[in-house]
Scaffold this motif. Structure first.
Motif, PDB file in Angstrom:
ATOM      1  N   ILE A   1       0.731  -1.206  -0.094  1.00  0.00           N
ATOM      2  CA  ILE A   1      -0.033   0.049  -0.043  1.00  0.00           C
ATOM      3  C   ILE A   1       1.001   1.455   0.016  1.00  0.00           C
ATOM      4  O   ILE A   1       0.630   2.169  -0.715  1.00  0.00           O
ATOM      5  CB  ILE A   1      -0.802  -0.155   1.164  1.00  0.00           C
ATOM      6  CG1 ILE A   1      -2.103  -1.106   0.914  1.00  0.00           C
ATOM      7  CG2 ILE A   1      -1.817   1.459   1.411  1.00  0.00           C
ATOM      8  CD1 ILE A   1      -3.128  -1.309   1.984  1.00  0.00           C
TER       9      ILE A   1
ATOM     10  N   ILE B   1      -0.239  -3.173  -5.829  1.00  0.00           N
ATOM     11  CA  ILE B   1      -1.431  -4.018  -5.993  1.00  0.00           C
ATOM     12  C   ILE B   1      -1.050  -5.344  -5.109  1.00  0.00           C
ATOM     13  O   ILE B   1      -0.251  -6.315  -5.318  1.00  0.00           O
ATOM     14  CB  ILE B   1      -1.982  -4.443  -7.104  1.00  0.00           C
ATOM     15  CG1 ILE B   1      -2.370  -3.120  -8.045  1.00  0.00           C
ATOM     16  CG2 ILE B   1      -3.381  -5.405  -6.963  1.00  0.00           C
ATOM     17  CD1 ILE B   1      -3.074  -3.347  -9.429  1.00  0.00           C
TER      18      ILE B   1
ATOM     19  N   ASP C   1      -0.966   6.120   2.299  1.00  0.00           N
ATOM     20  CA  ASP C   1      -0.511   6.188   0.857  1.00  0.00           C
ATOM     21  C   ASP C   1      -1.214   7.697   0.582  1.00  0.00           C
ATOM     22  O   ASP C   1      -1.004   7.780  -0.812  1.00  0.00           O
ATOM     23  CB  ASP C   1      -1.137   5.148   0.220  1.00  0.00           C
ATOM     24  CG  ASP C   1      -2.688   4.853   0.513  1.00  0.00           C
ATOM     25  OD1 ASP C   1      -3.078   5.438   1.499  1.00  0.00           O
ATOM     26  OD2 ASP C   1      -3.235   4.148  -0.210  1.00  0.00           O
TER      27      ASP C   1
END
Ligand SMILES: Nc1ncnc2c1ncn2[C@@H]1O[C@H](COP(=O)(O)OP(=O)(O)O)[C@@H](O)[C@H]1O
Ligand SMILES: O=c1ccn([C@@H]2O[C@H](COP(=O)(O)OP(=O)(O)O)[C@@H](O)[C@H]2O)c(=O)[nH]1
Ligand SMILES: [Mg+2]
Length: 235
Positions: free
Chosen positions: A105, A110, A181
Motif C-alpha cells: 500500500i 497491488i 498512501d
C-alpha cells in the motif's frame, strides 16, 4: 432478490478527462446486463450466499468511490465491502500478511490477488445481506480473473467514477484520514498503476455491457444523483 436484467436510460454525463478518452467506453442509451453463470468446479461462495448481487465500484484514487458507496448504502441498503479497508484491517490485526500488505500500500502497488480475493469471499460469506458493493476491486485483470474463478461468477454491474487526475490528487492530499498512501509520491504511483492495470478491467466490463460510467466531478450530492437511477432501476 434484485432484478438482473434491466433496461436503463442514459445515466452518465461525460467529462473530458484523459481517462475517459483512454477507456473509450460509449455512453450507451440502454445497458443490458445478463444473469451470471456460476462455476460449479470452483465451488463459488458458500451455499447460503451462492448468488449474491454484486456491484464493483471502480475509479482512480480520490475519485469518490468510498463517499458514493456510503450514499448508496444509505439509500439502497447494499453492504459496502471496501477492499482497501479489508486490507488495512489485516495490517492492524497483525496477520501473517500484514507487513507485506503495508509495504504494498505504501508503494501504491497491488496486493496479490489470492490475499484480497480470500478476504472478499469471507466477507460475502459471513454477511447476512445478498447485495454487495465491492469498492476498489478488482484493480487489475489478474485480480478480476482470480475473483471470477474463486467466486465462480462475474459482477452484475460495474460503476466507474471518472474524474480528472488533478481533481483526484487534490482530494487525496486533503483526505486527512491519516492514510500512509495519501502523499504525493504514492498518489503519483497509484495513478500510473490505475492507468496501466485498472483501466483494462474497466474496458473489459464496458465491452460486456456491464459498465456505468459516472461523471465524478461536482458535489457529492450531484454525483449521487447520477448514481441513483442505476440502482432505482433494479428495485
Ligand atoms: N465530489 C466531491 N467533491 C470534493 N471532495 C470529495 C468529493 N467526493 C469525495 N470527496 C472527498 O475526497 C476524498 C476522497 O474521497 P473517497 O470517497 O475516499 O475516494 P476514493 O475512495 O475513490 O479514494 C475524501 O476526503 C472525500 O471526502
Ligand atoms: O483490491 C485492492 C484494493 C486495494 N489495494 C491496495 O490498497 C490501496 C488503497 O486502496 P483503497 O481502495 O482503499 O484506496 P482508494 O482508491 O479508495 O484511495 C491501493 O493503492 C492498493 O495498494 C489492493 O492492493 N487491492
Ligand atoms: Mg476509497
Amino acid at each position: 432478490m434484485w432484478r438482473r436484467v434491466a433496461s436503463l436510460s442514459p445515466l452518465v454525463s461525460s467529462s473530458k478527462s484523459r481517462i475517459l478518452n483512454q477507456v473509450g467506453c460509449g455512453l450507451n442509451a440502454c445497458q443490458v446486463f445478463t444473469t451470471r453463470v456460476l462455476n460449479p468446479a470452483e465451488g463459488g461462495v458458500s451455499d447460503r450466499r451462492r448468488n449474491p448481487f454484486v456491484t464493483f465500484v471502480l475509479g482512480g484514487p480520490g475519485s469518490g468511490k468510498g463517499t458514493q458507496c456510503t450514499k448508496i448504502v444509505e439509500t439502497f441498503g447494499l453492504t459496502h465491502l471496501s477492499a482497501g479497508d479489508l486490507l488495512r484491517k489485516e495490517i492492524s490485526s497483525n496477520s501473517e500478511n500484514g507487513s507485506m500488505i503495508l509495504n504494498t500500500i505504501k508503494e501504491g502497488k497491488i496486493v496479490p490477488s489470492e490475499v484480497t480475493v480470500k478476504l472478499i469471499k469471507k466477507a460475502i460469506e459471513t454477511s447476512e445481506n445478498d447485495r454487495f458493493l465491492i469498492d476498489g476491486f478488482p484493480r487489475s485483470e489478474e485480480n478480476r480473473i482470480a475473483y471470477e474463478r474463486v467466486i465462480g461468477a462475474e459482477p452484475d454491474i460495474v460503476l466507474f467514477f471518472d474524474c480528472p487526475e488533478q481533481e483526484m490528487v487534490k482530494r487525496v492530499l486533503n483526505r486527512n484520514q491519516g492514510r500512509i498512501d495519501d502523499n504525493i509520491d504514492t498518489v503519483k504511483e497509484r495513478l500510473k498503476v490505475f492507468a496501466e492495470l485498472n483501466l483494462p478491467v474497466i474496458k473489459h466490463y464496458s465491452k460486456k455491457g456491464k459498465l456505468y460510467k459516472i461523471d465524478g466531478t461536482g458535489s457529492e450530492d450531484e454525483i449521487f444523483e447520477r448514481v441513483r437511477p442505476v440502482f432505482a432501476a433494479l428495485r
